[in-house]
Design a protein around this motif. Structure first.
Motif, PDB file in Angstrom:
ATOM      1  N   ARG A 108      31.894  41.699  34.128  1.00 49.10           N
ATOM      2  CA  ARG A 108      31.391  40.767  35.282  1.00 49.10           C
ATOM      3  C   ARG A 108      30.794  41.953  36.187  1.00 49.10           C
ATOM      4  NH1 ARG A 108      33.996  34.912  35.270  1.00 49.10           N
ATOM      5  NH2 ARG A 108      33.554  34.346  33.220  1.00 49.10           N
ATOM      6  N   LEU A 109      29.787  41.689  36.962  1.00 51.21           N
ATOM      7  CA  LEU A 109      28.833  41.977  37.912  1.00 51.21           C
ATOM      8  C   LEU A 109      29.263  41.270  39.275  1.00 51.21           C
ATOM      9  CD1 LEU A 109      24.999  42.284  36.304  1.00 51.21           C
ATOM     10  CD2 LEU A 109      27.597  43.693  36.671  1.00 51.21           C
ATOM     11  N   PHE A 110      29.587  41.531  40.392  1.00 51.68           N
ATOM     12  CA  PHE A 110      30.242  40.184  41.433  1.00 51.68           C
ATOM     13  C   PHE A 110      29.107  41.109  42.742  1.00 51.68           C
ATOM     14  CE2 PHE A 110      33.761  43.469  40.372  1.00 51.68           C
ATOM     15  CZ  PHE A 110      33.468  43.865  41.504  1.00 51.68           C
ATOM     16  N   ALA A 111      28.909  40.199  43.393  1.00 49.89           N
ATOM     17  CA  ALA A 111      29.463  40.471  45.137  1.00 49.89           C
ATOM     18  C   ALA A 111      30.201  39.357  45.461  1.00 49.89           C
ATOM     19  CB  ALA A 111      27.643  40.615  45.382  1.00 49.89           C
ATOM     20  N   VAL A 112      30.745  39.690  46.881  1.00 52.41           N
ATOM     21  CA  VAL A 112      31.847  39.276  47.112  1.00 52.41           C
ATOM     22  C   VAL A 112      31.136  39.603  49.370  1.00 52.41           C
ATOM     23  CG1 VAL A 112      34.137  38.016  47.797  1.00 52.41           C
ATOM     24  CG2 VAL A 112      32.982  39.351  45.687  1.00 52.41           C
ATOM     25  N   GLY A 113      31.649  38.290  50.159  1.00 58.06           N
ATOM     26  CA  GLY A 113      30.827  38.461  51.379  1.00 58.06           C
ATOM     27  C   GLY A 113      32.139  38.684  52.254  1.00 58.06           C
ATOM     28  N   SER A 114      33.499  38.604  51.372  1.00 61.50           N
ATOM     29  CA  SER A 114      34.412  39.067  52.370  1.00 61.50           C
ATOM     30  C   SER A 114      35.752  39.325  52.099  1.00 61.50           C
ATOM     31  CB  SER A 114      35.007  37.549  53.364  1.00 61.50           C
ATOM     32  OG  SER A 114      36.189  37.798  53.537  1.00 61.50           O
ATOM     33  N   LYS A 115      36.486  40.573  52.443  1.00 63.69           N
ATOM     34  CA  LYS A 115      37.955  41.201  51.919  1.00 63.69           C
ATOM     35  C   LYS A 115      38.542  39.683  51.398  1.00 63.69           C
ATOM     36  CE  LYS A 115      36.330  45.535  53.620  1.00 63.69           C
ATOM     37  NZ  LYS A 115      36.803  46.826  54.575  1.00 63.69           N
ATOM     38  N   ARG A 116      38.635  38.878  52.684  1.00 62.88           N
ATOM     39  CA  ARG A 116      40.014  38.074  52.800  1.00 62.88           C
ATOM     40  C   ARG A 116      40.040  37.866  51.129  1.00 62.88           C
ATOM     41  NH1 ARG A 116      40.244  33.100  52.637  1.00 62.88           N
ATOM     42  NH2 ARG A 116      38.202  32.210  53.200  1.00 62.88           N
TER      43      ARG A 116
ATOM     44  N   SER B   5      38.989  28.987  41.819  1.00 61.50           N
ATOM     45  CA  SER B   5      40.256  29.816  42.489  1.00 61.50           C
ATOM     46  C   SER B   5      39.026  30.395  43.739  1.00 61.50           C
ATOM     47  CB  SER B   5      39.991  30.926  42.044  1.00 61.50           C
ATOM     48  OG  SER B   5      41.149  31.756  42.516  1.00 61.50           O
ATOM     49  N   ASP B   6      39.504  29.630  44.704  1.00 63.06           N
ATOM     50  CA  ASP B   6      38.465  30.470  45.831  1.00 63.06           C
ATOM     51  C   ASP B   6      38.503  32.147  45.972  1.00 63.06           C
ATOM     52  OD1 ASP B   6      38.255  27.625  47.137  1.00 63.06           O
ATOM     53  OD2 ASP B   6      41.049  27.833  47.957  1.00 63.06           O
ATOM     54  N   GLY B   7      39.196  32.561  44.726  1.00 67.59           N
ATOM     55  CA  GLY B   7      38.957  33.667  44.862  1.00 67.59           C
ATOM     56  C   GLY B   7      37.946  34.811  43.825  1.00 67.59           C
ATOM     57  N   VAL B   8      37.656  35.787  43.561  1.00 69.50           N
ATOM     58  CA  VAL B   8      36.855  36.552  42.442  1.00 69.50           C
ATOM     59  C   VAL B   8      37.417  36.439  41.007  1.00 69.50           C
ATOM     60  CG1 VAL B   8      35.411  37.940  42.326  1.00 69.50           C
ATOM     61  CG2 VAL B   8      36.065  36.973  44.483  1.00 69.50           C
ATOM     62  N   ILE B   9      37.297  35.442  40.155  1.00 64.34           N
ATOM     63  CA  ILE B   9      37.148  35.867  38.906  1.00 64.34           C
ATOM     64  C   ILE B   9      36.263  36.357  38.111  1.00 64.34           C
ATOM     65  CG2 ILE B   9      37.795  34.849  36.657  1.00 64.34           C
ATOM     66  CD1 ILE B   9      38.840  31.783  38.137  1.00 64.34           C
ATOM     67  N   ILE B  10      36.947  37.832  37.765  1.00 62.05           N
ATOM     68  CA  ILE B  10      36.445  38.611  36.944  1.00 62.05           C
ATOM     69  C   ILE B  10      36.293  38.569  35.840  1.00 62.05           C
ATOM     70  CG2 ILE B  10      36.634  40.841  39.020  1.00 62.05           C
ATOM     71  CD1 ILE B  10      37.957  41.927  37.817  1.00 62.05           C
ATOM     72  N   SER B  11      36.954  37.965  34.982  1.00 68.28           N
ATOM     73  CA  SER B  11      37.588  38.255  33.763  1.00 68.28           C
ATOM     74  C   SER B  11      38.109  36.004  33.355  1.00 68.28           C
ATOM     75  CB  SER B  11      38.425  38.861  32.983  1.00 68.28           C
ATOM     76  OG  SER B  11      38.486  38.652  31.468  1.00 68.28           O
ATOM     77  N   PHE B  12      37.556  35.422  32.077  1.00 73.80           N
ATOM     78  CA  PHE B  12      37.989  34.525  31.786  1.00 73.80           C
ATOM     79  C   PHE B  12      37.920  35.184  29.785  1.00 73.80           C
ATOM     80  CE2 PHE B  12      37.493  30.225  30.267  1.00 73.80           C
ATOM     81  CZ  PHE B  12      38.520  29.061  30.766  1.00 73.80           C
TER      82      PHE B  12
ATOM     83  N   PRO C 268      30.968  33.583  29.387  1.00 71.19           N
ATOM     84  CA  PRO C 268      30.036  33.711  30.405  1.00 71.19           C
ATOM     85  C   PRO C 268      30.616  33.233  31.578  1.00 71.19           C
ATOM     86  CG  PRO C 268      29.500  32.615  28.941  1.00 71.19           C
ATOM     87  CD  PRO C 268      30.620  32.963  28.243  1.00 71.19           C
ATOM     88  N   VAL C 269      31.589  31.668  31.434  1.00 77.71           N
ATOM     89  CA  VAL C 269      32.049  30.952  32.307  1.00 77.71           C
ATOM     90  C   VAL C 269      33.227  30.751  32.434  1.00 77.71           C
ATOM     91  CG1 VAL C 269      29.597  30.088  32.598  1.00 77.71           C
ATOM     92  CG2 VAL C 269      31.389  29.057  31.061  1.00 77.71           C
ATOM     93  N   ASN C 270      33.765  30.304  33.550  1.00 73.64           N
ATOM     94  CA  ASN C 270      34.999  30.188  33.626  1.00 73.64           C
ATOM     95  C   ASN C 270      35.485  28.819  33.011  1.00 73.64           C
ATOM     96  OD1 ASN C 270      35.014  32.376  35.203  1.00 73.64           O
ATOM     97  ND2 ASN C 270      35.077  30.941  37.041  1.00 73.64           N
TER      98      ASN C 270
ATOM     99  N   TYR D 115      44.938  28.238  21.210  1.00 73.50           N
ATOM    100  CA  TYR D 115      43.707  28.687  21.751  1.00 73.50           C
ATOM    101  C   TYR D 115      44.836  29.412  23.158  1.00 73.50           C
ATOM    102  CZ  TYR D 115      41.111  25.930  19.792  1.00 73.50           C
ATOM    103  OH  TYR D 115      39.516  26.169  18.651  1.00 73.50           O
ATOM    104  N   ARG D 116      44.660  31.214  23.581  1.00 75.04           N
ATOM    105  CA  ARG D 116      45.388  31.977  24.408  1.00 75.04           C
ATOM    106  C   ARG D 116      43.820  31.767  25.855  1.00 75.04           C
ATOM    107  NH1 ARG D 116      47.833  32.893  19.718  1.00 75.04           N
ATOM    108  NH2 ARG D 116      50.386  33.778  20.137  1.00 75.04           N
ATOM    109  N   VAL D 117      44.246  31.628  27.033  1.00 75.77           N
ATOM    110  CA  VAL D 117      43.920  31.412  28.053  1.00 75.77           C
ATOM    111  C   VAL D 117      44.192  32.788  28.684  1.00 75.77           C
ATOM    112  CG1 VAL D 117      42.017  30.303  29.923  1.00 75.77           C
ATOM    113  CG2 VAL D 117      42.233  29.618  27.440  1.00 75.77           C
ATOM    114  N   ARG D 118      42.961  33.709  29.423  1.00 77.87           N
ATOM    115  CA  ARG D 118      43.551  34.530  30.339  1.00 77.87           C
ATOM    116  C   ARG D 118      42.204  34.536  31.633  1.00 77.87           C
ATOM    117  NH1 ARG D 118      43.352  40.074  31.250  1.00 77.87           N
ATOM    118  NH2 ARG D 118      44.948  41.326  31.590  1.00 77.87           N
ATOM    119  N   VAL D 119      43.163  34.683  32.573  1.00 80.25           N
ATOM    120  CA  VAL D 119      42.037  35.462  33.457  1.00 80.25           C
ATOM    121  C   VAL D 119      42.226  36.420  34.655  1.00 80.25           C
ATOM    122  CG1 VAL D 119      41.291  34.016  35.695  1.00 80.25           C
ATOM    123  CG2 VAL D 119      41.426  31.993  33.260  1.00 80.25           C
ATOM    124  N   LYS D 120      41.170  36.606  34.741  1.00 79.77           N
ATOM    125  CA  LYS D 120      41.686  37.846  35.574  1.00 79.77           C
ATOM    126  C   LYS D 120      41.096  37.713  36.963  1.00 79.77           C
ATOM    127  CE  LYS D 120      41.983  42.962  35.823  1.00 79.77           C
ATOM    128  NZ  LYS D 120      41.425  44.353  35.225  1.00 79.77           N
ATOM    129  N   MET D 121      41.926  37.933  38.031  1.00 85.18           N
ATOM    130  CA  MET D 121      40.835  38.337  39.372  1.00 85.18           C
ATOM    131  C   MET D 121      40.904  39.719  40.164  1.00 85.18           C
ATOM    132  SD  MET D 121      41.163  34.594  40.369  1.00 85.18           S
ATOM    133  CE  MET D 121      41.186  34.386  42.003  1.00 85.18           C
TER     134      MET D 121
END
Length: 339
Positions: free
Chosen positions: A187-195, A223-230, A238-240, A250-256
């Protein structure tokens, strides 16, 4: 459920352009109200247009572009060679923009790159060559000497970018992603806060880990964080969010982005358990067996009392057998023994 991504709006012939030695640039500007504008630019030399027109059977390259909604935007010199520029501009509402991204808000923009990676795979299969970057002139070459311009996606965010897997431009809000250098299905990502980028918590709703269900289930990660893989059963999505319809596990895996992961496993079972007992009259004792392929048998009850698999029934008269699986499907059989 969101299914269409930004790249699905790109006409199919754009892939043909990539395979014909042309360059492509895509610019997405996300506005503060989360609406957006998308500008597609295609670059070709006169020589390339002649070559492509020869394959179009009576249609010129310019006619093909105009038919797809592109307009001529003049000429630009790229890497010491003059190119014709064709441009297509699309304005997207906030709802449409939300469909183009996995997540887009005033603190992050995350887009699935799966279709972009697929285009690259198809390109390599088409040419049957590997790419080799030539940093001296800015071009990419195949091993047989075919030259293509590098293809870029630029996203301008409504916030100053703090963390990204692209290159931040001088304005601090625009990120450039080189599509020729994408890793498969990232996934391509751009985030406005390191927090925000460091947040590790994630909630998966709609199902419970180890759960069994007899109806369709929609599983969603937030998540309030950044999900880079679902991913579901190893396939990146493509979506979460995912709607489980077919029977099975079904096995669901989410990576932050923070490195944290979250997993759940669940089973859809819409089929009733099976048994060797039929709704009929038996003339002698019967041995009851039962099974369930998907979720497994939770309990079996004969005339209101629990029984085990392999129970032998000798008592004359009418009987009611109820078998329930772990998903809640119930098989009921009425039979009798008449000696």
């Amino acid at each position: 459920m969101k299914k269409k991504l930004m790249m699905r709006m790109v006409p199919a012939f754009m892939f043909f352009l990539l395979c014909s030695g042309c360059g492509m640039e895509e610019n997405i500007v996300i506005n503060p109200d989360l609406s957006s504008s998308i500008t597609l630019k295609s670059y070709t030399t006169d020589e390339e247009e002649v070559m492509i027109s020869q394959e179009l059977e009576g249609v010129t390259y310019q006619q093909m572009m105009e038919g797809a909604g592109f307009v001529s935007a003049g000429k630009e010199e790229l890497y010491s060679e003059e190119h014709n520029v064709y441009q297509l501009v699309m304005n997207r509402s906030a709802a449409e923009t939300a469909n183009d991204f996995a997540v887009v808000n005033n603190s992050q923009a995350v887009m699935w790159a799966g279709e972009l990676a697929e285009m690259q795979e198809q390109f390599e299969e088409y040419t049957q060559d590997d790419f080799a970057d030539d940093d001296l002139d800015g071009y990419v070459y195949t091993s047989d000497g075919i030259r293509i311009l590098q293809n870029d996606l630029n996203i301008t965010c409504p916030f100053v970018v703090a963390v990204t897997n692209g290159d931040v431009m001088e304005d601090g809000r625009t990120v450039q992603f080189c599509l020729d250098e994408l890793e498969d299905y990232e996934r391509l990502f751009a985030v406005g806060s390191k927090r925000v980028a460091r947040i590790r918590t994630c909630t998966i709703s709609g199902v419970e880990d180890g759960g069994f269900y007899r109806k369709d289930k929609v599983v969603k990660a937030t998540s309030d964080g950044v999900i880079i893989s679902f991913s579901v059963n190893g396939e990146s999505l493509p979506v979460n969010e995912y709607r489980a319809v077919r029977e099975g596990t079904y096995r669901v895996r989410v990576k932050m982005l923070s490195g944290a992961t979250r997993k759940v496993k669940f089973t859809i079972d819409k089929t009733k358990p099976t048994t060797n007992i039929r709704s009929k009259k038996y003339k002698k004792k019967v041995k009851i067996t039962f099974r369930d392929e998907n979720s497994g048998v939770k309990k079996a009850v004969l005339d209101g009392k629990k029984i085990k698999n392999g129970t032998v029934v000798t008592k004359k008269g009418s009987h009611v057998l109820k078998i329930t699986d772990k998903a809640g499907n119930v098989k009921t059989v009425r039979f009798s023994i008449r000696k």
